[in-house]
Design a protein around this motif. Structure first.
Motif, PDB file in Angstrom:
ATOM      1  N   LEU A 180       0.718  -1.399   0.015  1.00 45.67           N
ATOM      2  CA  LEU A 180       0.033   0.094  -0.028  1.00 45.67           C
ATOM      3  C   LEU A 180       0.934   1.264  -0.024  1.00 45.67           C
ATOM      4  O   LEU A 180       0.652   2.180  -0.630  1.00 45.67           O
ATOM      5  N   LEU A 181       1.981   1.128   0.734  1.00 41.27           N
ATOM      6  CA  LEU A 181       2.936   2.443   0.896  1.00 41.27           C
ATOM      7  C   LEU A 181       3.919   2.601  -0.224  1.00 41.27           C
ATOM      8  O   LEU A 181       4.041   3.555  -0.816  1.00 41.27           O
ATOM      9  N   PHE A 182       4.091   1.333  -0.616  1.00 48.96           N
ATOM     10  CA  PHE A 182       5.531   1.522  -1.702  1.00 48.96           C
ATOM     11  C   PHE A 182       5.193   0.921  -3.180  1.00 48.96           C
ATOM     12  O   PHE A 182       5.760   0.951  -3.832  1.00 48.96           O
ATOM     13  N   GLY A 183       3.778   0.451  -3.192  1.00 51.45           N
ATOM     14  CA  GLY A 183       3.605   0.013  -4.429  1.00 51.45           C
ATOM     15  C   GLY A 183       3.535   0.969  -5.516  1.00 51.45           C
ATOM     16  O   GLY A 183       3.911   0.837  -6.733  1.00 51.45           O
ATOM     17  N   THR A 184       3.278   2.070  -5.355  1.00 55.74           N
ATOM     18  CA  THR A 184       3.062   3.244  -6.140  1.00 55.74           C
ATOM     19  C   THR A 184       4.491   3.650  -6.352  1.00 55.74           C
ATOM     20  O   THR A 184       4.814   4.011  -7.512  1.00 55.74           O
ATOM     21  N   VAL A 185       5.495   3.686  -5.440  1.00 55.70           N
ATOM     22  CA  VAL A 185       6.668   3.927  -5.732  1.00 55.70           C
ATOM     23  C   VAL A 185       7.504   3.027  -6.605  1.00 55.70           C
ATOM     24  O   VAL A 185       8.112   3.297  -7.518  1.00 55.70           O
ATOM     25  N   VAL A 186       7.149   1.873  -6.317  1.00 53.61           N
ATOM     26  CA  VAL A 186       7.549   0.825  -7.379  1.00 53.61           C
ATOM     27  C   VAL A 186       7.188   0.902  -8.857  1.00 53.61           C
ATOM     28  O   VAL A 186       8.149   0.830  -9.842  1.00 53.61           O
ATOM     29  N   GLY A 187       5.921   1.272  -8.984  1.00 50.22           N
ATOM     30  CA  GLY A 187       5.479   1.361 -10.221  1.00 50.22           C
ATOM     31  C   GLY A 187       6.361   2.834 -10.833  1.00 50.22           C
ATOM     32  O   GLY A 187       6.222   2.859 -12.175  1.00 50.22           O
ATOM     33  N   ASP A 188       6.279   3.724 -10.303  1.00 48.87           N
ATOM     34  CA  ASP A 188       6.785   4.934 -10.467  1.00 48.87           C
ATOM     35  C   ASP A 188       8.385   4.614 -10.912  1.00 48.87           C
ATOM     36  O   ASP A 188       8.834   5.279 -12.003  1.00 48.87           O
ATOM     37  N   TRP A 189       8.970   3.854 -10.213  1.00 49.54           N
ATOM     38  CA  TRP A 189      10.408   3.525 -10.737  1.00 49.54           C
ATOM     39  C   TRP A 189      10.330   2.821 -11.973  1.00 49.54           C
ATOM     40  O   TRP A 189      11.518   2.949 -12.796  1.00 49.54           O
ATOM     41  N   VAL A 190       9.534   1.935 -12.156  1.00 48.34           N
ATOM     42  CA  VAL A 190       9.474   1.116 -13.412  1.00 48.34           C
ATOM     43  C   VAL A 190       9.204   2.133 -14.629  1.00 48.34           C
ATOM     44  O   VAL A 190       9.895   2.055 -15.739  1.00 48.34           O
ATOM     45  N   ASP A 191       8.215   3.215 -14.414  1.00 53.34           N
ATOM     46  CA  ASP A 191       8.346   4.201 -15.576  1.00 53.34           C
ATOM     47  C   ASP A 191       9.463   5.029 -15.674  1.00 53.34           C
ATOM     48  O   ASP A 191       9.879   5.304 -16.891  1.00 53.34           O
ATOM     49  N   ARG A 192      10.174   5.091 -14.687  1.00 60.31           N
ATOM     50  CA  ARG A 192      11.452   5.981 -14.872  1.00 60.31           C
ATOM     51  C   ARG A 192      12.682   5.487 -15.357  1.00 60.31           C
ATOM     52  O   ARG A 192      13.606   6.223 -15.559  1.00 60.31           O
ATOM     53  N   THR A 193      12.499   4.211 -15.345  1.00 56.87           N
ATOM     54  CA  THR A 193      13.849   3.320 -15.420  1.00 56.87           C
ATOM     55  C   THR A 193      13.819   2.683 -17.011  1.00 56.87           C
ATOM     56  O   THR A 193      12.700   2.322 -17.258  1.00 56.87           O
ATOM     57  N   SER A 194      15.025   2.627 -17.492  1.00 52.48           N
ATOM     58  CA  SER A 194      15.097   1.520 -18.855  1.00 52.48           C
ATOM     59  C   SER A 194      14.451   0.358 -18.502  1.00 52.48           C
ATOM     60  O   SER A 194      14.518  -0.314 -17.400  1.00 52.48           O
ATOM     61  N   ARG A 195      13.803  -0.185 -19.506  1.00 49.97           N
ATOM     62  CA  ARG A 195      13.042  -1.520 -19.400  1.00 49.97           C
ATOM     63  C   ARG A 195      14.061  -2.657 -19.315  1.00 49.97           C
ATOM     64  O   ARG A 195      13.739  -3.513 -18.294  1.00 49.97           O
ATOM     65  N   LEU A 196      15.225  -2.666 -19.760  1.00 47.73           N
ATOM     66  CA  LEU A 196      16.072  -3.727 -19.387  1.00 47.73           C
ATOM     67  C   LEU A 196      16.584  -3.778 -18.104  1.00 47.73           C
ATOM     68  O   LEU A 196      17.029  -4.760 -17.416  1.00 47.73           O
ATOM     69  N   THR A 197      16.957  -2.372 -17.621  1.00 46.98           N
ATOM     70  CA  THR A 197      17.396  -2.341 -16.016  1.00 46.98           C
ATOM     71  C   THR A 197      16.145  -2.966 -15.136  1.00 46.98           C
ATOM     72  O   THR A 197      16.679  -3.553 -14.317  1.00 46.98           O
ATOM     73  N   VAL A 198      15.170  -2.459 -15.475  1.00 47.84           N
ATOM     74  CA  VAL A 198      13.880  -2.960 -14.490  1.00 47.84           C
ATOM     75  C   VAL A 198      13.812  -4.624 -14.498  1.00 47.84           C
ATOM     76  O   VAL A 198      13.917  -5.134 -13.363  1.00 47.84           O
ATOM     77  N   ALA A 199      14.090  -5.024 -15.801  1.00 44.31           N
ATOM     78  CA  ALA A 199      14.075  -6.637 -15.923  1.00 44.31           C
ATOM     79  C   ALA A 199      15.327  -7.162 -14.909  1.00 44.31           C
ATOM     80  O   ALA A 199      15.146  -8.077 -14.115  1.00 44.31           O
ATOM     81  N   ARG A 200      16.511  -6.602 -15.149  1.00 45.99           N
ATOM     82  CA  ARG A 200      17.604  -7.106 -14.340  1.00 45.99           C
ATOM     83  C   ARG A 200      17.634  -7.013 -12.849  1.00 45.99           C
ATOM     84  O   ARG A 200      17.786  -7.915 -12.340  1.00 45.99           O
ATOM     85  N   VAL A 201      17.122  -5.759 -12.460  1.00 45.98           N
ATOM     86  CA  VAL A 201      17.057  -5.529 -10.910  1.00 45.98           C
ATOM     87  C   VAL A 201      16.003  -6.558 -10.443  1.00 45.98           C
ATOM     88  O   VAL A 201      16.352  -7.039  -9.198  1.00 45.98           O
ATOM     89  N   SER A 202      14.946  -6.325 -10.819  1.00 49.10           N
ATOM     90  CA  SER A 202      13.842  -7.279 -10.276  1.00 49.10           C
ATOM     91  C   SER A 202      14.044  -8.971 -10.450  1.00 49.10           C
ATOM     92  O   SER A 202      13.942  -9.615  -9.161  1.00 49.10           O
ATOM     93  N   VAL A 203      14.926  -9.247 -11.270  1.00 51.83           N
ATOM     94  CA  VAL A 203      15.102 -10.717 -11.294  1.00 51.83           C
ATOM     95  C   VAL A 203      15.920 -10.909 -10.207  1.00 51.83           C
ATOM     96  O   VAL A 203      16.012 -12.072  -9.305  1.00 51.83           O
ATOM     97  N   LEU A 204      17.201 -10.396 -10.022  1.00 49.16           N
ATOM     98  CA  LEU A 204      18.207 -10.450  -9.186  1.00 49.16           C
ATOM     99  C   LEU A 204      17.698 -10.229  -7.795  1.00 49.16           C
ATOM    100  O   LEU A 204      18.109 -11.160  -6.889  1.00 49.16           O
ATOM    101  N   VAL A 205      17.139  -9.075  -7.334  1.00 44.63           N
ATOM    102  CA  VAL A 205      16.527  -9.060  -6.221  1.00 44.63           C
ATOM    103  C   VAL A 205      15.689  -9.958  -5.561  1.00 44.63           C
ATOM    104  O   VAL A 205      15.450 -10.440  -4.639  1.00 44.63           O
ATOM    105  N   GLN A 206      14.679 -10.244  -6.232  1.00 46.31           N
ATOM    106  CA  GLN A 206      13.512 -11.173  -5.819  1.00 46.31           C
ATOM    107  C   GLN A 206      13.964 -12.307  -5.609  1.00 46.31           C
ATOM    108  O   GLN A 206      13.801 -12.924  -4.618  1.00 46.31           O
TER     109      GLN A 206
END
Length: 575
Positions: free
Chosen positions: A60-86
């Motif tokens: 609830l608190l950080f879901g929108t922040v995560v979505g905003d980060w996805v908008d502001r970050t290149s697609r490949l970077t989002v894919a890399r970070v999400s896979v590695l961190v999760q």
């Protein structure tokens, strides 16, 4: 035609393979985590409910922040970070779970008042929530952005792709509980935690490779995210003084646009270039730096407020609220309903079979959806799907008044809270067994007996019930409702994909996830207030009411969009 043929080639199957692996990971973790939490705290529902509540608050608190980060970050970077961190977070969480399950008594003795053990519990919740947030970022990027860019303007292709990916998810939902259950039953929960950790370690590399290949195969994913003109002015006004970057570029294009003509530029030359910029360019850089500072200072609250303003200015927000209403329900296969089904005499194998049957009906819904959408349109498909879900869940409401139902509307007025005890069986004589013990799918459990000793009970008997009519109707209603549920989910998802601007997909999806989690969190809170089988009927009635509310909210969206709900109420056209 060229776009469609290119996607029907290598990239399509890479997308499907990646989605299958991701679905496998998610469903293994979803099924195993509930059992792991039960294993380490078999006394009551508090730890499981606490995890659900804290997870909901975090999203609830950080879901929108995560979505905003996805908008502001290149697609490949989002894919890399999400896979590695999760995946890394899941590995660490499984290791902690293994240590707690194997050495619980020893860990509890290392600090006063079981301080170290409680710290481990806190780390389990925090790391699992971190995994959930990064998984949400990956889903937002792939399911709300990548597939839209791949399909372009082809709505039929988008509908078929979304339905196929959802179908793959449901197939993994059928297989994973069976496979995971076999592993846990033939070994132990602690060994199962290591197996899950090992699997996630292996899939880090596989998922990373598949996403990179998809990115390379599809040129559309490497192009800029540029805000359409029709949203630019309105969005800036909605920001109310918070500036927004209007263009998002991939790493490769950023390097080209920001780099000088000379490939070797030192820091002094960079400073000279900045000084030579026009005043308007300098102000633009200062605004962006100011926005970055404000966002980093209190990102969650600013972005949540901004995201909600953007979200509610789309007509499709009522459809999103309709989808969120479907989350406040116990009429689905999760730990709460599974636990109740066990108290009503259903065996673990039978519950697993019912879960597979529910997934199969959901798959049927994904096959029906593209055909109904093509014939009736998205709006009418959503109305029909939600109506079908409401009709099927009516059986659940009827079930609480049928033979075999434990529902007692006056339960709390007849007994004080201190006198409430749960049903026991002849082979399971205890004085302090809570509902969570009955929801365990494991064959081993710690039980506190009348004389105060603790024992490990295996192969316990099922509770004795007078009739199976009530639970049969309840399960039938839940299973049948999956057809309408998944059709409605696919409908609302495509409405968002078609309506939301490319540079706002992430933040809008983040708001939607936050609202969904809020409703899910409220569900856990209500369950904590009504935790015993005798009042489960109230949970069914509340759930059914919110499903009906979901249909009403979707009808409001249809009315605002088309001017009427059903064709028979269509206003006459004036010449």
């Amino acid at each position: 035609m060229v776009l469609e043929k290119s996607f029907k080639g290598k990239a399509k199957w890479l997308m499907y393979l990646n989605h299958f692996i991701v679905g496998w990971d998610d469903n293994i973790w979803w099924f195993a985590l509930g059992l792991f939490l039960v294993e380490i705290t078999p006394q009551n529902l508090q730890f499981t409910a606490s995890y659900g509540l804290v997870s909901g608050i975090a999203v609830l608190l950080f879901g929108t922040v995560v979505g905003d980060w996805v908008d502001r970050t290149s697609r490949l970077t989002v894919a890399r970070v999400s896979v590695l961190v999760q995946n890394s977070a899941l590995i660490v969480c499984c290791i902690i779970l293994y240590l707690v399950m194997e050495f619980k008594a020893f860990i509890a003795s290392l600090a006063p008042n079981e301080g170290l053990l409680k710290t481990c519990y806190a780390f389990i919740i925090i790391i699992a929530i971190l995994s959930n947030l990064t998984n949400m970022a990956r889903k937002t990027a792939i399911e709300r952005d990548w597939i839209v860019e791949i399909c372009g303007q082809d709505r039929d292709m988008l509908a078929n792709l979304s339905a196929t990916m959802r179908r793959i998810s449901l197939v993994t939902m059928v297989i994973c509980p069976i496979v995971t259950g076999q592993i846990l039953s033939r070994t132990s929960h602690s060994t199962g935690a290591l197996v899950v950790a090992g699997w996630n370690f292996f899939t880090i590399f596989l998922e990373y490779f598949l996403l990179w290949k998809i990115y390379q195969e599809v040129p559309q994913l490497r192009r800029e995210k540029v805000r359409e003109e029709r949203h630019t002015t309105n969005t800036i006004d909605l920001m109310q003084g918070v500036d927004v970057v209007m263009e998002f570029q991939d790493i490769e294009k950023q390097d080209k646009s920001l780099g000088s003509s000379d490939k070797k530029v030192d820091d002094n030359n960079d400073s000279d270039d900045v000084n030579k910029m026009a005043p308007s360019s300098k102000r633009e850089i200062e605004k962006r730096q100011k926005y970055t500072f404000i966002t980093s200072l209190c990102a969650s609250f600013i972005t949540l407020r901004r995201g909600w303003i953007i979200f509610k200015n789309y007509n499709v927000c009522f459809a999103g609220l309709s989808l969120a209403s479907l989350y406040l329900t116990v009429l689905g296969f999760h730990s709460i309903t599974i636990g109740f089904a066990y108290t009503q005499g259903l065996s673990e194998d039978l519950i697993g079979g019912l879960l597979a049957a529910a997934a199969c009906t959901g798959i049927i819904g994904t096959f029906i959806y593209p055909r109904v959408r093509k014939k009736c349109g998205l709006e009418r498909t959503g109305l029909y799907a939600l109506a079908a879900e409401v009709a099927s869940l009516t059986l659940c409401v009827v079930s609480i008044f049928c033979p075999g139902s434990p529902f007692d509307p006056l339960y709390y007025s007849r007994k004080g809270n201190d006198d409430i005890v749960l049903p026991t069986t002849e082979s399971y004589q205890t004085s302090s067994i809570a509902l969570l013990n009955d929801s365990m799918l494991s064959s081993k459990i710690n039980v506190t007996t009348d004389d105060g000793t603790t024992a490990m009970v295996t192969d316990r008997s099922l509770p004795v019930v007078s009739s199976y009519v009530s639970i049969s109707l309840l399960m039938s209603g839940i299973i049948g409702a999956r057809i309408g549920l998944w059709m409605a989910d696919l409908t609302i998802t495509q409405l968002f994909l078609e309506s939301v601007d490319v540079t706002e997909r992430g933040i809008v999806a983040g708001v939607q996830n936050a609202i969904n989690q809020l409703m899910d969190m409220l569900k856990y809170a209500i369950v904590l207030l009504l935790p015993v089988p005798e009042v489960f009927g109230y949970l069914v009635i509340i759930s059914y009411s919110f499903i009906c509310l979901g249909w009403i909210l979707f009808a409001v969206y249809v009315k605002k969009t088309r001017g009427y709900v059903f064709p028979c109420f269509k206003p006459p056209q004036t010449s």
